[in-house]
Design a protein around this motif. Structure first.
Motif, PDB file in Angstrom:
ATOM      1  N   PHE A  22       0.881  -1.316  -0.080  1.00  0.00           N
ATOM      2  CA  PHE A  22      -0.003  -0.023  -0.175  1.00  0.00           C
ATOM      3  C   PHE A  22       0.846   1.218   0.008  1.00  0.00           C
ATOM      4  N   SER A  25      -0.111   4.305  -2.092  1.00  0.00           N
ATOM      5  CA  SER A  25      -1.371   3.916  -3.092  1.00  0.00           C
ATOM      6  C   SER A  25      -2.525   4.731  -2.842  1.00  0.00           C
ATOM      7  N   VAL A  27      -6.670   3.971  -3.030  1.00  0.00           N
ATOM      8  CA  VAL A  27      -7.625   3.008  -2.985  1.00  0.00           C
ATOM      9  C   VAL A  27      -9.018   3.668  -3.064  1.00  0.00           C
ATOM     10  N   VAL A  42      -6.891  -0.876  -5.444  1.00  0.00           N
ATOM     11  CA  VAL A  42      -5.750  -0.024  -5.741  1.00  0.00           C
ATOM     12  C   VAL A  42      -5.659   0.650  -7.193  1.00  0.00           C
ATOM     13  N   GLY A  72      -4.904  -5.141  -5.376  1.00  0.00           N
ATOM     14  CA  GLY A  72      -4.615  -5.316  -4.012  1.00  0.00           C
ATOM     15  C   GLY A  72      -3.839  -6.612  -3.847  1.00  0.00           C
ATOM     16  N   ALA A 132      -8.135  -4.866  -2.312  1.00  0.00           N
ATOM     17  CA  ALA A 132      -7.876  -4.818  -0.730  1.00  0.00           C
ATOM     18  C   ALA A 132      -9.002  -5.010   0.098  1.00  0.00           C
ATOM     19  N   TRP A 148      -3.908   6.186   6.748  1.00  0.00           N
ATOM     20  CA  TRP A 148      -4.518   6.538   5.640  1.00  0.00           C
ATOM     21  C   TRP A 148      -5.448   7.966   5.760  1.00  0.00           C
TER      22      TRP A 148
END
Length: 191
Positions: A22, A25, A27, A42, A72, A132, A148
């Motif tokens: 990740f 990334s 998402v 992703v 993912g 993911a 995140w």
């Protein structure tokens, strides 16, 4: 939920998220609820595998780059596709993302259906290997831990022409200090 996680929102990895699956990334959340958890794809990990090698019937509908994206780390041997369509109709073989999305008329495509069912409606299409996934409460915990940023998406994010630059592009368009995160060096130890 007050953490902002919802279908159509983007999860953008913070610089402190160093999990190679990740790192840097972006998402797109495609499912989120308090019973099943969260599923996303992703958006910025193109592979070198052409769509026509794995799903030949869908290749001519794929938006460039016409390669399979690594969606993912889960179920890499399965594929899913996202497509954008115009108008309000919901053609056979396409299911709109539920929820209050900012990514336009983007939905999941039934790859087992004949492409002809929706080909006339498709504006853009992208194929992903894997996805993911997070169990109930897992993603919320990661957001609370600072892994995140939960941000609004735009229709162009899913089908970005330069997916490798999507992380920077999404951050750069944010207001305030968050826009500066886009300039965070790939390896801070080299500064």
């Amino acid at each position: 939920m007050d953490d902002g996680i919802a279908v159509g929102r983007l999860l953008v990895a913070t610089p402190q998220l160093d999990d190679p699956n990740f790192r840097r990334s972006v998402v797109l959340v495609v499912e989120h609820d308090t019973v099943e958890g969260t599923l996303g794809v992703v958006l910025n990990r193109p592979t070198e595998v052409p769509v026509d090698r794995v799903l030949p019937p869908w290749a001519e509908l794929a938006t460039g780059p016409s390669v399979v994206f690594q969606g993912g780390p889960v179920a890499l041997d399965s594929a899913l596709a996202l497509a954008r369509i115009p108008g309000e109709d919901e053609p056979l073989g396409w299911r709109a993302l539920d929820g209050d999305t900012d990514v336009g008329r983007v939905g999941l495509v039934d790859l087992d259906a004949p492409p002809g069912l929706i080909s006339a409606e498709v504006i853009q299409l992208r194929v992903f290997a894997g996805y993911a996934g997070w169990g109930v409460g897992q993603l919320e915990s990661e957001v609370d831990d600072g892994a995140w940023y939960v941000l609004p998406g735009e229709a162009g994010d899913v089908f970005a022409a330069d997916p490798e630059r999507l992380w920077q592009a999404v951050l750069r368009r944010q207001s305030g200090d968050l826009a500066f995160v886009a300039t965070f060096p790939e390896d801070p130890s080299l500064n």
